[in-house]
Structures are given as structure tokens and as C-alpha cells.
Design an enzyme around this catalytic site. Structure first.
Site, short mmCIF file in Angstrom:
data_model
loop_
_atom_site.label_atom_id
_atom_site.label_comp_id
_atom_site.label_asym_id
_atom_site.label_seq_id
_atom_site.Cartn_x
_atom_site.Cartn_y
_atom_site.Cartn_z
CE1 TYR A 123 39.25 38.23 35.43
CE2 TYR A 123 38.61 39.70 37.22
CZ TYR A 123 38.27 38.80 36.24
OH TYR A 123 36.95 38.48 36.05
CB CYS A 175 42.69 47.41 29.50
SG CYS A 175 42.04 45.74 29.32
N1 SAH Z 1 46.90 42.93 37.30
C1 SAH Z 1 47.95 42.45 36.43
C2 SAH Z 1 47.44 41.76 35.16
C3 SAH Z 1 46.21 42.32 34.48
S1 SAH Z 1 45.89 41.63 32.88
C4 SAH Z 1 48.91 43.56 36.08
O1 SAH Z 1 48.61 44.72 36.31
O2 SAH Z 1 50.00 43.29 35.61
C5 SAH Z 1 44.54 40.54 33.18
C6 SAH Z 1 44.93 39.20 33.75
O3 SAH Z 1 43.77 38.43 33.95
C7 SAH Z 1 45.84 38.37 32.83
O4 SAH Z 1 47.00 38.04 33.55
C8 SAH Z 1 45.00 37.11 32.53
O5 SAH Z 1 45.77 35.93 32.44
C9 SAH Z 1 44.08 37.06 33.72
N2 SAH Z 1 42.78 36.37 33.57
C10 SAH Z 1 42.00 36.26 32.47
N3 SAH Z 1 40.85 35.63 32.77
C11 SAH Z 1 40.88 35.33 34.09
C12 SAH Z 1 39.96 34.69 34.99
N4 SAH Z 1 38.78 34.25 34.58
N5 SAH Z 1 40.32 34.57 36.29
C13 SAH Z 1 41.53 35.03 36.72
N6 SAH Z 1 42.42 35.64 35.92
C14 SAH Z 1 42.12 35.78 34.61
#
Ligand code: SAH
EC number: 2.1.1.189
Length: 454
Positions: A315, A411
Site C-alpha cells: 500500500y 489509520c
Molecule cells: N503509504 C502511503 C499511502 C498510504 S494510503 C503513504 O504513506 O503516503 C493507502 C494506499 O493504499 C492508497 O494509496 C491506496 O490507493 C492503496 N490501496 C488501497 N487498496 C489497495 C490494495 N488492495 N492493494 C494495494 N494498494 C491499495
């Protein structure tokens, strides 16, 4: 069945809890009532406004015994505005509250009463922390209004200042609002789907001072663009980038697909912990840069890297955590579901000269099992999922391949606790939890958790 509590009853009760949206909770004969504005520990007088089967709502009439943590909210539109929930609670009280929220789910949902939950890492100055503001504009009674939405509605509260956004954002918001009609431009009318200016988005690179203004418009044709650019530059001389984003759809989504440069480059840069990030109008980027550094440093600390590890950042968004980890790991593999974010992550890695990162677009629960099946092995896995927590299939993959250390950035304490229980049952030990306050004045809480394979 007759309820113990009836509509219009005037009652006195003690507040025993605080909900996510900042309402106090009182129980009368076991029946919960939600009372906006009341704080835990207070005795208040209230009038019941609505009763449902399992709970009801009441209006705060009088504080009989105030909480020691009660403060006068500094913002004139609190609590009507939906932006903040707990301005009436002292900052110390907010941090204590957030720690308690995490402690509570660790006990109740994760069944981990012995795991340490550290005091929340908060901000020294918990105001004006946002590096991004998205301000809706509208016409009302022949005047332009701009501000944030009234709590629980889609109605703009006309606002002159927002104490959690930058002063530049305040100035741009006010200036455009008060000059729009003089320039012959109309704000958007959502009902009639008419007018021109829909949103103004202001982004600022905290470390670099670079500032971007995005004018989201209903049409591409922008007759007075030179005048608007001049106006913005005259009130915020630091502005480095002004772009127009065209959104002609009838939608709640703020930005459309087309972005046109009006002044300067279409990106700004920012730095977190020595790593440079390029941010465009639509890039995802953490909104509290000071605390982002605190959060990521904690994740890095728990990852406990010596330089020989191969690490997954699941993620990963635009790769912010990945690049933090890459400074101290042998290799970092980032995975994220939004392809545009992966493009940004690759560019950010390149801009910073990293050669030990790999990024792939896709669902973490699909891509990570494939990496394992291809024979790749990982020492540490960092996850930072959205509010719903980790996908079940990803948890199963972790339990199958058993990387020795996990760092869970969350979060949403409730889904964190749920996932920790699954990981504990599958052979991991939760060592400690460090909450970090990313959103002062709001009830959101973020936490970093460290787990080791037993
Ligand atoms: N680590 C990053 C973003 C965290 S927010 C930071 O700190 O900036 C969570 C992220 O998970 C988002 O960008 C969203 O698009 C992504 N996401 C949601 N479902 C997902 C999945 N099944 N697999 C991979 N990424 C996903």
C-alpha cells in the site's frame, strides 16, 4: 414498548464517552444518547431531540460540571463546520483521548492487554499544519461563497479563515472570493450545473516553500486567466505554480482529467527526511508533513534495518515510506493499486538516485503472493492499508511465508486490532504500538505497530 427516554425530555447526565465525530455519550437507564459538544467527564443538561430504537440524540443545554480539559475553540465556525471535531478539547486532552482509543481496541478487539501503547506523539503547534486545502466555491444569493462543508451536509459555510490550513491558503481563498464577480467570473452552481469556478486547491511544499494553486473550472475556456494569475501572484508572491484543472462532470469528485499550466511548472517539490518528492495537482501526498516525518521515522525505527534486508512496502502510494526504508535496506519492493501513484513512486526514486527500489502497480493481495511464488524472499514487511485494513488474502500470505518482522502503519485502530488478532493467532507477537497525531483537532488517529515472528 415505551422507552425510558422520550423526545423533548430535559435530562441531566454524565458523559462517559466521545464518538468519532466528537459527540459526547450519556447513558440513561442503559439507553445511549449522543450529545454534540459535550465532553467525557462532564455533567450536562440536555434536551432529547430524537429517539431511535437503540440510541438517541440530544442538544446540549447547559454544562453543569465542565471537564478540566475543556477549552474555548478558537475557530468561529466550530462546531458547525465539518472539518474539525474536537477543538473544544485541550490538545493534551486530545492526545490522551487518542491513546485511550488505541488502548481500548487493543484490549477489546485484539485481546492484547499487555502490549504497550505509548503516549501519542503530537505536534508542538497543532494548528496550520495542512499542506493542502481543497476549497469549494459557489454562488449564493448573488454572492460568491467559499469555505468548507457544514457538518454532515453538502452546504458551504462561508469562511474567511481556517486555522488548520496555511495562511497562504487563507489569503488565496479570500482574495479569489472577493474579486471573482469584479472579474466577471461566476462560481459554480451545483444545482443548475452552471457557472465556472468549482474549487480552488492550494498545495504547499513545507520544506521548500513552493506553492501551487489549482483552479478547478467547469469549462476549459478561461477568458480572464491572465488577470486571475496576476491577482494570485500579487497576494502570494511565493506562488511557484498556477494550473487550471477542467472538470465538466456533475460529480463530487473534485478534479477532472485535464490539467493546463497557467504559470510556472505543473509540479512543486517537497522534502521529507532528506528525500525529495515531486507533487502535481492530482498526486496523493500526506497532508501533515511535520508529522509524516515522525510517522515514517517510527516505521523505520521498528523495521530495525541493518542494510542487508529485503523489504516490502505494501500500500505504498507514491513510495514515500519505501524511499525512507530504501536509505537503510538492501532492496525495497513497493506495491500500490493506483497506477498513477506507482508512476510517481518510480519518478521519485529516480529523482533521489535510488537504485534499490522496485515498484509494481496492483493489489497487494495479488502481487505479494506472486512475488513469493517467483521465489523472492523478504525479511521485513511494512503495510499501510486504507481504513478497511489489510486484505484477508494478504494476511494469509504473510502467515504462509512468515517474514520475521512486520510494521503495521494504520489509520483505523479498529481494523488494526482485528488484523493483529489474526497475526497473533498465526504466530506473530505484537511488541509495541506508537500512535502519532497526524490530524490535530480532528478525531482521527494513526498508529505504528511492531510485530516479530515468534
Ligand atoms: N503509504 C502511503 C499511502 C498510504 S494510503 C503513504 O504513506 O503516503 C493507502 C494506499 O493504499 C492508497 O494509496 C491506496 O490507493 C492503496 N490501496 C488501497 N487498496 C489497495 C490494495 N488492495 N492493494 C494495494 N494498494 C491499495
Amino acid at each position: 414498548m415505551a422507552y425510558a427516554v422520550q423526545q423533548n425530555d430535559r435530562l441531566i447526565g454524565e458523559i462517559i464517552d466521545l464518538t468519532h465525530d466528537g459527540s459526547g455519550v450519556a447513558k440513561i437507564d442503559g439507553y445511549p444518547l449522543f450529545i454534540p459538544g459535550a465532553l467525557p467527564g462532564e455533567t450536562v443538561e440536555f434536551k432529547v431531540t430524537k429517539t431511535l430504537k437503540k440510541y438517541g440524540f440530544a442538544k446540549l443545554l447547559n454544562i453543569v460540571e465542565p471537564s478540566e480539559d475543556r477549552v474555548e475553540p478558537p475557530c468561529p465556525v466550530f462546531p458547525e463546520c465539518g472539518g474539525c471535531q474536537i477543538q473544544h478539547l485541550s490538545y493534551e486532552g486530545q492526545l490522551e483521548r487518542k491513546r485511550k482509543m488505541v488502548r481500548d481496541v487493543m484490549d477489546r478487539i485484539a485481546k492484547l492487554p499487555d502490549v504497550p501503547v505509548h503516549p501519542v506523539k503530537g505536534m508542538e503547534h497543532p494548528w496550520r499544519y495542512r499542506n493542502k486545502s481543497q476549497i469549494p466555491f459557489a454562488e449564493r444569493d448573488g454572492k460568491v461563497v467559499a469555505g468548507f462543508f457544514r457538518r454532515g451536509t453538502h452546504t458551504i459555510m462561508d469562511t474567511e479563515t481556517c486555522l488548520i490550513q496555511s495562511t497562504e491558503a487563507d489569503v488565496v481563498m479570500r482574495t479569489i472570493k472577493h474579486s471573482l464577480h469584479e472579474l466577471g467570473i461566476k462560481a459554480y452552481d451545483e444545482q443548475k450545473d452552471k457557472g465556472f469556478l468549482r474549487h480552488v486547491v492550494i498545495r504547499k511544499g513545507k520544506a521548500t516553500g513552493e506553492t501551487m494553486v489549482v483552479l478547478v473550472t467547469r469549462n476549459r475556456k478561461f477568458k480572464k486567466k491572465d488577470e486571475v494569475v496576476e491577482l494570485i501572484r500579487s497576494v502570494v508572491p511565493d506562488v511557484t505554480s498556477i494550473v487550471q484543472n477542467v472538470n465538466d462532470r456533475k460529480t463530487n469528485v473534485i478534479m477532472g482529467d485535464e490539467t493546463v499550466s497557467l504559470y510556472g511548472p505543473p509540479v512543486i517539490t517537497d522534502k521529507i527526511g532528506g528525500v525529495t518528492f515531486e507533487i502535481s495537482a492530482r498526486s496523493f501526498y500526506q497532508i501533515n508533513p511535520d508529522q509524516t516525518e515522525v510517522l515514517y521515522s517510527q516505521a523505520l525505527d521498528y523495521a530495525n534495518l541493518s542494510g542487508n534486508e529485503t523489504v516490502i512496502d505494501a500500500y505504498c502510494g507514491i513510495g514515500t515510506i519505501s524511499l525512507f526504508l530504501a536509505k537503510q535496506a538492501k532492496e525495497v519492493y513497493g506495491v500500490e493499486i493506483v497506477p498513477q501513484a506507482i508512476e510517481d513512486a518510480k519518478r521519485n526514486a529516480e529523482v533521489n538516485g535510488f537504485t534499490n527500489t522496485r515498484f509494481e502497480a496492483g493489489a497487494a493481495e495479488d502481487v505479494i503472493p506472486r512475488w513469493y511464488k517467483e521465489g523472492k524472499r523478504f525479511d521485513v514487511l511494512v503495510v499501510d492499508p486504507p481504513r478497511k485494513g489489510c486484505d484477508e488474502h494478504l494476511l494469509r500470505t504473510i502467515l504462509e511465508y512468515r517474514p520475521k518482522r512486520l510494521v503495521y502503519v494504520s489509520c483505523n485502530p479498529a481494523t488494526l486490532a482485528r488484523d493483529l488478532r489474526i497475526l497473533e493467532d498465526g504466530g506473530y507477537k505484537t511488541k509495541e504500538v506508537q500512535p502519532v497525531d497526524m490530524f490535530p483537532q480532528s478525531s482521527h488517529v494513526e498508529a505504528v505497530t511492531w510485530l516479530e515472528l515468534r
